[in-house]
Design a protein around this motif. Structure first.
Motif, short mmCIF file in Angstrom:
data_model
loop_
_atom_site.label_atom_id
_atom_site.label_comp_id
_atom_site.label_asym_id
_atom_site.label_seq_id
_atom_site.Cartn_x
_atom_site.Cartn_y
_atom_site.Cartn_z
N UNK A 25 33.50 41.50 36.06
CA UNK A 25 33.97 41.23 37.42
C UNK A 25 33.60 39.81 37.86
N UNK A 26 32.44 39.36 37.47
CA UNK A 26 32.04 37.97 37.77
C UNK A 26 33.02 36.99 37.11
N UNK A 27 33.36 37.26 35.87
CA UNK A 27 34.29 36.38 35.15
C UNK A 27 35.68 36.39 35.78
N UNK A 28 36.13 37.57 36.20
CA UNK A 28 37.43 37.66 36.86
C UNK A 28 37.41 36.92 38.19
N UNK A 29 36.35 37.11 38.96
CA UNK A 29 36.23 36.42 40.23
C UNK A 29 36.22 34.91 40.06
N UNK A 30 35.49 34.45 39.04
CA UNK A 30 35.42 33.01 38.76
C UNK A 30 36.80 32.48 38.38
N UNK A 31 37.52 33.26 37.58
CA UNK A 31 38.86 32.84 37.16
C UNK A 31 39.80 32.73 38.37
N UNK A 32 39.78 33.71 39.24
CA UNK A 32 40.65 33.67 40.41
C UNK A 32 40.30 32.49 41.31
N UNK A 33 39.01 32.24 41.47
CA UNK A 33 38.58 31.11 42.31
C UNK A 33 39.01 29.77 41.70
N UNK A 34 39.00 29.70 40.38
CA UNK A 34 39.34 28.45 39.69
C UNK A 34 40.81 28.08 39.82
N UNK A 35 41.65 29.04 40.22
CA UNK A 35 43.07 28.76 40.36
C UNK A 35 43.37 27.86 41.55
N UNK A 36 42.40 27.74 42.46
CA UNK A 36 42.58 26.87 43.62
C UNK A 36 43.58 27.41 44.63
N UNK A 37 43.76 28.70 44.64
CA UNK A 37 44.72 29.35 45.53
C UNK A 37 44.01 29.87 46.78
N UNK A 38 44.66 29.74 47.91
CA UNK A 38 44.14 30.34 49.14
C UNK A 38 44.69 31.76 49.24
N UNK A 39 43.89 32.72 48.83
CA UNK A 39 44.34 34.11 48.85
C UNK A 39 44.33 34.66 50.27
N UNK A 40 45.30 35.50 50.56
CA UNK A 40 45.44 36.05 51.91
C UNK A 40 44.60 37.30 52.13
N UNK A 41 44.51 38.16 51.11
CA UNK A 41 43.75 39.39 51.26
C UNK A 41 43.50 40.04 49.91
N UNK A 42 42.52 40.93 49.89
CA UNK A 42 42.25 41.76 48.72
C UNK A 42 42.40 43.21 49.15
N UNK A 43 43.34 43.90 48.55
CA UNK A 43 43.54 45.32 48.81
C UNK A 43 43.06 46.08 47.59
N UNK A 44 42.20 47.05 47.79
CA UNK A 44 41.60 47.71 46.63
C UNK A 44 41.60 49.22 46.76
N UNK A 45 41.61 49.87 45.60
CA UNK A 45 41.48 51.33 45.54
C UNK A 45 40.14 51.73 46.14
N UNK A 46 40.12 52.90 46.75
CA UNK A 46 38.88 53.39 47.37
C UNK A 46 37.93 54.01 46.35
N UNK A 47 38.32 54.08 45.07
CA UNK A 47 37.43 54.64 44.05
C UNK A 47 36.27 53.67 43.79
#
Length: 226
Positions: free
Chosen positions: A65-87
């Motif tokens: 999860x840390x690696x995925x988060x780092x990858x998403x942050x490295x894209x330089x995109x301004x994300x609008x929201x994170x919608x996630x499963x409640x599990x």
């Protein structure tokens, strides 16, 4: 979401308005922006847990999860929201990813919970849920697709970038539906834990798959599919 013409009251048009006003009303209903959908599969979790609350991320899962988060942050995109499963496993994955994307709002939903979307074709011998599960889960997962995967609202002026943290079955079904492939083929795809799938929805409703199950940003010894 739907074709602009289907949003117009044609009866009213035929009786009260001319073609010019119809064209103006159609333009008002047309999407202008592109939606970017990032579908993230949760990280590795404890398979021995009896209840959902016990199926927490493993140590490796937290690293993923840390690696995925780092990858998403490295894209330089301004994300609008994170919608996630409640599990639990999706919620924990989201919490770790969100540390790399400060300020991005998080929304939990039951619609994205794991389940059996539709009976796969060809059938497999190692996974055979009860038939009733397809009816229960399938309706919910189809509702998730219809609720979240659509062209931008006509009022949306700028392109949007949204993250959905959920599960392999849900993601594979959504990809099939979004690309207008037979949804029964969802089980022919395989997704790694923490992988990134990127869908693009254009204003005219056309959908493109940019990446499917990308984990190229992870070292080989960190990649799992459990």
């Amino acid at each position: 979401r739907r074709e602009p013409l289907s949003l117009i009251n044609l009866k009213k048009k035929n009786e009260e308005t001319g073609e010019e006003e119809l064209a103006s009303r159609l333009d008002h209903c047309k999407a202008k922006a592109t939606r970017h959908i990032f579908l993230i599969r949760h990280s590795q979790y404890n398979l021995d847990g009896r209840a959902d609350k016990d199926r927490t991320l493993t140590r490796l899962g937290r690293e993923q999860a840390e690696l995925t988060g780092h990858r998403l942050a490295s894209l330089g995109i301004k994300f609008d929201q994170i919608i996630h499963s409640s599990m639990t496993r999706a919620t924990e994955t989201t919490e770790i990813i969100s540390k790399h994307l400060p300020g991005v709002k998080k929304i939990s939903t039951d619609l994205l919970r794991e389940g059996a979307p539709i009976e796969p074709d060809p059938p497999v011998s190692h996974w055979k849920p009860e038939a009733v599960q397809y009816y229960e889960d399938g309706a919910r997962i189809e509702a998730a697709f219809r609720n979240f995967i659509h062209r931008a609202d006509a009022k949306q002026e700028e392109d949007s970038y949204e993250i959905f943290v959920c599960h392999a079955n849900v993601i594979r079904y959504i990809v099939c539906r979004a690309l207008q492939f037979p949804p029964e083929g969802w089980l022919r795809m395989s997704l790694n834990n923490g992988s990134i799938t990127h869908l693009v929805i254009r204003p005219n409703g056309r959908v493109a798959l940019r990446t499917l199950g990308d984990t190229g940003f992870m070292p080989p010894d960190k990649i799992t599919r459990t």
